[in-house]
Design a protein around this motif. Structure first.
Motif, PDB file in Angstrom:
ATOM      1  N   GLN A 132       1.090  -1.258   0.089  1.00  0.00           N
ATOM      2  CA  GLN A 132      -0.116   0.048   0.032  1.00  0.00           C
ATOM      3  C   GLN A 132       0.871   1.149  -0.283  1.00  0.00           C
ATOM      4  O   GLN A 132       0.594   2.354  -0.675  1.00  0.00           O
ATOM      5  N   SER A 133       1.765   1.595   1.137  1.00  0.00           N
ATOM      6  CA  SER A 133       2.920   2.337   1.210  1.00  0.00           C
ATOM      7  C   SER A 133       3.198   2.709  -0.490  1.00  0.00           C
ATOM      8  O   SER A 133       3.822   3.833  -1.054  1.00  0.00           O
ATOM      9  N   MET A 134       4.372   1.588  -1.097  1.00  0.00           N
ATOM     10  CA  MET A 134       4.366   1.700  -2.076  1.00  0.00           C
ATOM     11  C   MET A 134       3.345   2.795  -3.395  1.00  0.00           C
ATOM     12  O   MET A 134       3.933   3.928  -4.059  1.00  0.00           O
ATOM     13  N   GLN A 135       1.933   2.634  -3.483  1.00  0.00           N
ATOM     14  CA  GLN A 135       0.901   3.208  -3.987  1.00  0.00           C
ATOM     15  C   GLN A 135       0.799   4.397  -3.776  1.00  0.00           C
ATOM     16  O   GLN A 135       0.692   5.541  -4.992  1.00  0.00           O
ATOM     17  N   ASN A 136       1.118   4.938  -2.208  1.00  0.00           N
ATOM     18  CA  ASN A 136       1.385   6.170  -1.927  1.00  0.00           C
ATOM     19  C   ASN A 136       2.559   7.562  -2.277  1.00  0.00           C
ATOM     20  O   ASN A 136       2.404   8.185  -2.991  1.00  0.00           O
ATOM     21  N   LEU A 148      12.357  17.331  -4.674  1.00  0.00           N
ATOM     22  CA  LEU A 148      10.905  15.689  -4.269  1.00  0.00           C
ATOM     23  C   LEU A 148      11.329  14.394  -5.123  1.00  0.00           C
ATOM     24  O   LEU A 148      11.059  13.396  -5.070  1.00  0.00           O
ATOM     25  N   GLN A 149      11.493  14.591  -6.729  1.00  0.00           N
ATOM     26  CA  GLN A 149      10.866  13.278  -7.805  1.00  0.00           C
ATOM     27  C   GLN A 149      12.474  12.697  -7.531  1.00  0.00           C
ATOM     28  O   GLN A 149      11.996  12.025  -7.497  1.00  0.00           O
ATOM     29  N   ASN A 150      13.594  13.445  -7.010  1.00  0.00           N
ATOM     30  CA  ASN A 150      14.457  12.590  -7.326  1.00  0.00           C
ATOM     31  C   ASN A 150      14.960  11.627  -5.050  1.00  0.00           C
ATOM     32  O   ASN A 150      15.090  11.169  -5.441  1.00  0.00           O
ATOM     33  N   GLU A 151      14.133  12.179  -4.225  1.00  0.00           N
ATOM     34  CA  GLU A 151      13.554  11.245  -3.201  1.00  0.00           C
ATOM     35  C   GLU A 151      12.802  10.296  -3.466  1.00  0.00           C
ATOM     36  O   GLU A 151      13.642   9.229  -3.045  1.00  0.00           O
ATOM     37  N   VAL A 152      11.574  10.549  -3.699  1.00  0.00           N
ATOM     38  CA  VAL A 152      11.206   9.399  -4.251  1.00  0.00           C
ATOM     39  C   VAL A 152      11.417   8.734  -5.421  1.00  0.00           C
ATOM     40  O   VAL A 152      11.729   7.089  -4.943  1.00  0.00           O
ATOM     41  N   VAL A 153      12.667   9.020  -6.264  1.00  0.00           N
ATOM     42  CA  VAL A 153      12.680   7.424  -7.441  1.00  0.00           C
ATOM     43  C   VAL A 153      14.123   6.854  -6.422  1.00  0.00           C
ATOM     44  O   VAL A 153      14.108   5.815  -6.227  1.00  0.00           O
ATOM     45  N   ASP A 154      14.533   7.302  -5.635  1.00  0.00           N
ATOM     46  CA  ASP A 154      15.998   6.828  -4.696  1.00  0.00           C
ATOM     47  C   ASP A 154      15.056   6.001  -3.605  1.00  0.00           C
ATOM     48  O   ASP A 154      15.837   4.486  -3.144  1.00  0.00           O
ATOM     49  N   ARG A 155      14.183   6.263  -2.665  1.00  0.00           N
ATOM     50  CA  ARG A 155      13.406   5.739  -2.044  1.00  0.00           C
ATOM     51  C   ARG A 155      12.402   3.986  -3.131  1.00  0.00           C
ATOM     52  O   ARG A 155      13.284   3.286  -2.092  1.00  0.00           O
ATOM     53  N   ILE A 156      12.015   4.161  -4.109  1.00  0.00           N
ATOM     54  CA  ILE A 156      11.246   3.161  -4.173  1.00  0.00           C
ATOM     55  C   ILE A 156      13.192   2.806  -4.955  1.00  0.00           C
ATOM     56  O   ILE A 156      12.218   1.323  -4.734  1.00  0.00           O
ATOM     57  N   ARG A 157      13.714   3.121  -5.365  1.00  0.00           N
ATOM     58  CA  ARG A 157      15.551   1.629  -6.090  1.00  0.00           C
ATOM     59  C   ARG A 157      15.015   1.445  -4.515  1.00  0.00           C
ATOM     60  O   ARG A 157      15.513   0.366  -4.568  1.00  0.00           O
ATOM     61  N   ASN A 158      15.491   1.864  -3.477  1.00  0.00           N
ATOM     62  CA  ASN A 158      15.579   1.028  -2.547  1.00  0.00           C
ATOM     63  C   ASN A 158      15.137   0.491  -1.792  1.00  0.00           C
ATOM     64  O   ASN A 158      15.022  -0.980  -1.531  1.00  0.00           O
TER      65      ASN A 158
END
Length: 279
Positions: free
Chosen positions: A140-144, A160-170
């Motif tokens: 669910q948090s992945m969807q968010n 924010l784009q960069n931080e979110v991409v980094d978090r999804i990659r991690n």
């Protein structure tokens, strides 16, 4: 392995057509139903008269004090989020342009974004006030966080784009995940231009196809979204070709610089090699 192959509660996302102008390729809010919640200090009529008489956007931004707020309404239920104008205009060129543009009709009282997810707007509000993001950690948090990336792209917030991409990659690296078809569908349905998350998802999907081949070719679900054509199909084929020539690179690992927006033209600082790269 792919994320679990079904959606337990898929959100119905409808992209509204905008009557306003667009900024940097992003969709505008529904300006005929939207407005600034003007400053208590000046009052509604005085604040709008100030906008009409101010020729310099710099002067207008100087008026954005800690008392100025905007009400952003998100989701199908248009849940309101009150955010200080100064924070919005500092972080987002989208809002800086919008607020410094032509005066907004007096009959409007909020900015409506029905196609942006409510939980993602909550994360954006936390982030813009300096709060720490800690996800994604589960389905669910992945969807968010995907919704948060779409929001950051819409509002032109590069950091924010960069931080979110980094978090999804991690998250994908840590859980050994690759993008399933419904994640691909979501990001292509909710963005209208090439972006880092499109690239990352298609390349992880291509990686899965090459490293975990399904007998007889593509899995049915993957074949279904590719068969629909469009940008998704083109990007997926390009990702397969790129994987072939790059010795099936795992894009979940290594330096994520190429998935970042570099507004100043500078590249990310070099990072130390991971253990798997030096073994």
């Amino acid at each position: 392995m792919p994320e679990r192959s079904y959606l337990t509660a898929r959100l119905a996302v409808s992209r509204s057509a905008s009557d306003g102008s667009s900024t940097s390729g992003r969709h505008s809010p529904n300006l005929h139903r939207a407005d600034v919640d003007t400053v208590d200090r000046l009052g509604v009529a005085t604040a709008r008269e100030h906008v009409r008489s101010t020729s310099s956007s710099q002067d207008l931004r100087a008026e954005a004090t800690s008392q100025d707020t905007l009400i952003l309404k998100a989701g199908l239920n248009l849940k309101p989020f009150k955010i200080h104008t100064k924070e919005l205009t500092t972080a987002s060129p989208f809002f800086a342009s919008l607020i410094c543009g032509p005066p907004i009709p007096p009959s409007q009282d909020s900015l409506n974004f029905p196609d942006l997810e409510e939980r993602s707007m909550y994360l954006f509000t936390r982030w813009i006030y300096g709060g720490t993001l800690s996800g994604p950690t589960d389905f669910q948090s992945m969807q968010n966080y995907m919704g948060l990336y779409v929001l950051a792209l819409r509002f032109d917030v590069a950091a924010l784009q960069n931080e979110v991409v980094d978090r999804i990659r991690n998250y994908y690296r840590r859980e050994n995940l690759t993008a399933p078809p419904y994640r691909l569908e979501y990001i292509y349905e909710n963005t209208d231009q090439p972006c880092a998350l499109r690239e990352f998802f298609t390349e992880t999907a291509a990686y899965r196809v090459l490293c975990e081949p399904t007998k007889g070719g593509l899995a049915d679900a993957t074949a279904g979204v590719v068969a629909e054509g469009g940008d998704l199909a083109v990007d997926f084929v390009n990702a397969l070709a790129k994987m072939h020539w790059n010795d099936v690179e795992d894009v979940r690992r290594g330096n994520g610089c190429r998935f970042h927006v570099h507004e100043d033209g500078e590249r990310c600082a070099p990072v130390a090699a991971e253990p798997w790269q030096t073994g």
